[in-house]
Design an enzyme around this catalytic site. Sequence first.
Site, PDB file in Angstrom:
ATOM      1  CG  HIS A 159       0.889   1.888   8.314  1.00 44.75           C
ATOM      2  ND1 HIS A 159      -0.360   1.551   8.761  1.00 44.75           N
ATOM      3  CD2 HIS A 159       1.181   0.996   7.342  1.00 44.75           C
ATOM      4  CE1 HIS A 159      -0.808   0.499   8.095  1.00 44.75           C
ATOM      5  NE2 HIS A 159       0.113   0.141   7.233  1.00 44.75           N
ATOM      6  CG  ASP A 167      -3.506  -3.700  13.380  1.00 46.17           C
ATOM      7  OD1 ASP A 167      -2.860  -4.703  13.756  1.00 46.17           O
ATOM      8  OD2 ASP A 167      -3.756  -3.464  12.172  1.00 46.17           O
ATOM      9  CD  GLU A 197      -3.906   2.691   8.103  1.00 45.57           C
ATOM     10  OE1 GLU A 197      -4.397   2.701   9.247  1.00 45.57           O
ATOM     11  OE2 GLU A 197      -3.865   1.660   7.403  1.00 45.57           O
ATOM     12  CE  LYS A 206      -7.454  -1.366  10.531  1.00 49.18           C
ATOM     13  NZ  LYS A 206      -6.333  -2.067  11.181  1.00 49.18           N
ATOM     14  CB  SER A 240       1.526  -4.197   7.470  1.00 54.94           C
ATOM     15  OG  SER A 240       0.185  -3.862   7.719  1.00 54.94           O
ATOM     16  CE  LYS A 280      -6.636  -4.644   6.218  1.00 48.52           C
ATOM     17  NZ  LYS A 280      -5.285  -5.067   6.697  1.00 48.52           N
ATOM     18  CG  ASP A 323      -5.454  -7.434   8.994  1.00 44.72           C
ATOM     19  OD1 ASP A 323      -5.821  -7.909   7.912  1.00 44.72           O
ATOM     20  OD2 ASP A 323      -4.769  -6.380   9.069  1.00 44.72           O
ATOM     21  CD  GLU A 356      -6.556  -5.065  12.703  1.00 45.92           C
ATOM     22  OE1 GLU A 356      -7.374  -4.185  13.048  1.00 45.92           O
ATOM     23  OE2 GLU A 356      -5.985  -5.052  11.603  1.00 45.92           O
ATOM     24  CD  GLN A 372       0.137  -1.659  10.542  1.00 48.50           C
ATOM     25  OE1 GLN A 372       1.007  -2.292   9.981  1.00 48.50           O
ATOM     26  NE2 GLN A 372      -1.144  -1.923  10.363  1.00 48.50           N
ATOM     27  CD  GLU A 373      -3.710   0.095  11.704  1.00 52.49           C
ATOM     28  OE1 GLU A 373      -4.903   0.100  12.058  1.00 52.49           O
ATOM     29  OE2 GLU A 373      -3.309  -0.406  10.644  1.00 52.49           O
ATOM     30  CG  HIS A 418      -8.426   2.017   5.869  1.00 51.75           C
ATOM     31  ND1 HIS A 418      -7.850   3.236   6.142  1.00 51.75           N
ATOM     32  CD2 HIS A 418      -8.076   1.207   6.914  1.00 51.75           C
ATOM     33  CE1 HIS A 418      -7.183   3.171   7.272  1.00 51.75           C
ATOM     34  NE2 HIS A 418      -7.312   1.959   7.760  1.00 51.75           N
ATOM     35  NE  ARG A 419      -4.802  -3.753   3.132  1.00 50.66           N
ATOM     36  CZ  ARG A 419      -4.268  -4.939   2.883  1.00 50.66           C
ATOM     37  NH1 ARG A 419      -4.921  -5.808   2.129  1.00 50.66           N
ATOM     38  NH2 ARG A 419      -3.098  -5.284   3.400  1.00 50.66           N
ATOM     39  CB  SER A 420      -1.535   1.496   4.827  1.00 49.45           C
ATOM     40  OG  SER A 420      -0.903   0.484   4.076  1.00 49.45           O
TER      41      SER A 420
HETATM   42  P1  PGA Z   1      -2.083  -2.431   5.499  1.00 51.87           P
HETATM   43  O1  PGA Z   1      -2.393  -2.140   7.018  1.00 51.87           O
HETATM   44  O2  PGA Z   1      -3.185  -1.886   4.660  1.00 51.87           O
HETATM   45  O3  PGA Z   1      -0.762  -1.743   5.292  1.00 51.87           O
HETATM   46  O4  PGA Z   1      -1.970  -3.928   5.377  1.00 51.87           O
HETATM   47  C1  PGA Z   1      -3.677  -2.166   7.580  1.00 51.87           C
HETATM   48  C2  PGA Z   1      -3.805  -3.180   8.692  1.00 51.87           C
HETATM   49  O5  PGA Z   1      -2.842  -3.881   9.059  1.00 51.87           O
HETATM   50  O6  PGA Z   1      -4.900  -3.315   9.231  1.00 51.87           O
HETATM   51 ZN    ZN Z   2      -4.189  -4.989  10.651  1.00 49.20          ZN
END
Ligand code: PGA
Ligand code: ZN
Length: 434
Positions: free
Chosen positions: A163, A250, A213, A398, A40, A347, A322, A295, A171-172, A375-377
């Site tokens: 994800h 998030d 994740e 995170k 994402s 990131k 983000d 987020e 997403q999270e 991190h990243r996914s």
């Molecule tokens: P991504 O997701 O690594 O797939 O971009 C992580 C986030 O949105 O924080």
């Molecule tokens: Zn994010």
Amino acid sequence: RIHSIDALEILDSRGNPTIRVMLVLDGGTGAVTSVPSGASTGQFEAHELRDGPQPDSAPSTQGHTRYGGRGVCRAVANVRDVIAPLLVGQDVRRQAAIDRIMLERDGTGNKAGLGANAILGVSMAVARAAAAAAGISLYASLGGSGARRLPVSMMNVLNGGLHAANGLEFQEFMIVPHGAPTFSEALRYGSETFHALRSLLHEQGHVTSVGDEGGFAPKLAGNETACALIVEAIERAGYRPGPDIAIALDPAASFFGHEGAYRLKVNGTPVTRTSDEMTALYAEWIDRYPIVSLEDGLAEDDWAGFAAQTAKLDGRLQIVGDDIFVTNPAFIERGIREKTANAVLIKLNQIGTVTETIAAVDAARRAGWSYIVSHRSGETEDTFIADFAVAMGGGQIKTGSLCRSERIAKYNRLLEIEHELGSEAEFISPFLHA
Ligand code: PGA
Ligand code: ZN
């Protein structure tokens, strides 16, 4: 001084190609780094160079593209043939100068010339080699002798959005064991809650397979059900929702909405919501659930909505940008001027060099914003961000759920750092009000 730099195409945690860089100093000290990759991704992230569907020298049948076009042979070649000859002989203690050389050679605003993945792999390897040459840990090398604060983790235990394929828009859904006395105890709180959540899901007849994740990815009735389940899991594990373990979200709203129009299901019914209505929804949730951090509650193009949200919820909630800031110091500076948020996700691969990532952290710090190293996914076994989080001293990271070794590797590295710091290690909640 740098003796040689080489690179390799490896696979990330989703089985997609990514780049590994091997850097060797005169005298034989070496450093290896691997670059993560998002799903994402923000629109204005630095350019991740992939091969695309071009014909490849490898024998491919007609209509077949190598790795579906996701190979990183061009990025690998850029490290070997362009970056390495430029940097051989450079002193790795001069991180900023080395990063500048790569940026100048790249010559584009978004690192599309050499590839942000190629540049970042080398930039991280330079940092790691400098630490190795000095005979100290990476966190101490990057953060100095004051680097002793272990981060509170946002642990992504329920996955949705891009994800997972379970229909949740958000997403999270993360647990934040900020009330623990130490990092290792916080990790234990998190793991116990993760396992309590597994048995809860199992009892309710849900699948307990995990998303990218490492969070569970059940088909739930809706986003709010996820929050309720997490509270139940925290209690079942024997902790107090709020003071011991809080919740962070998030939604990654860029993926279900744009400025002013967010499409999601509420109580099973598809609805369209404005930015203000989304903010009102989050405000209701903060009253019902111990949420301390939000987020990307709105989309990356919704600067006005973000500012209105911050005006309404600042003081009650950490509001993290983000996709809207993409770790870009210029975007963060705009956010500070316009009061877009009160925190920023950090990131390394969104911006593409260690030096610029530190500049992003510095911008946040100067404004009194919090910052969360992330991190990243798509991840690898590389643990660079664990050291980076301690070095930057923001007290938050995170890095995913409590399973999948590419996530656990970071937690295990933080345990090592805590052990190395001994009684010097600090663990302070950024959410004392929770
Ligand atoms: P991504 O997701 O690594 O797939 O971009 C992580 C986030 O949105 O924080
Ligand atoms: Zn994010």
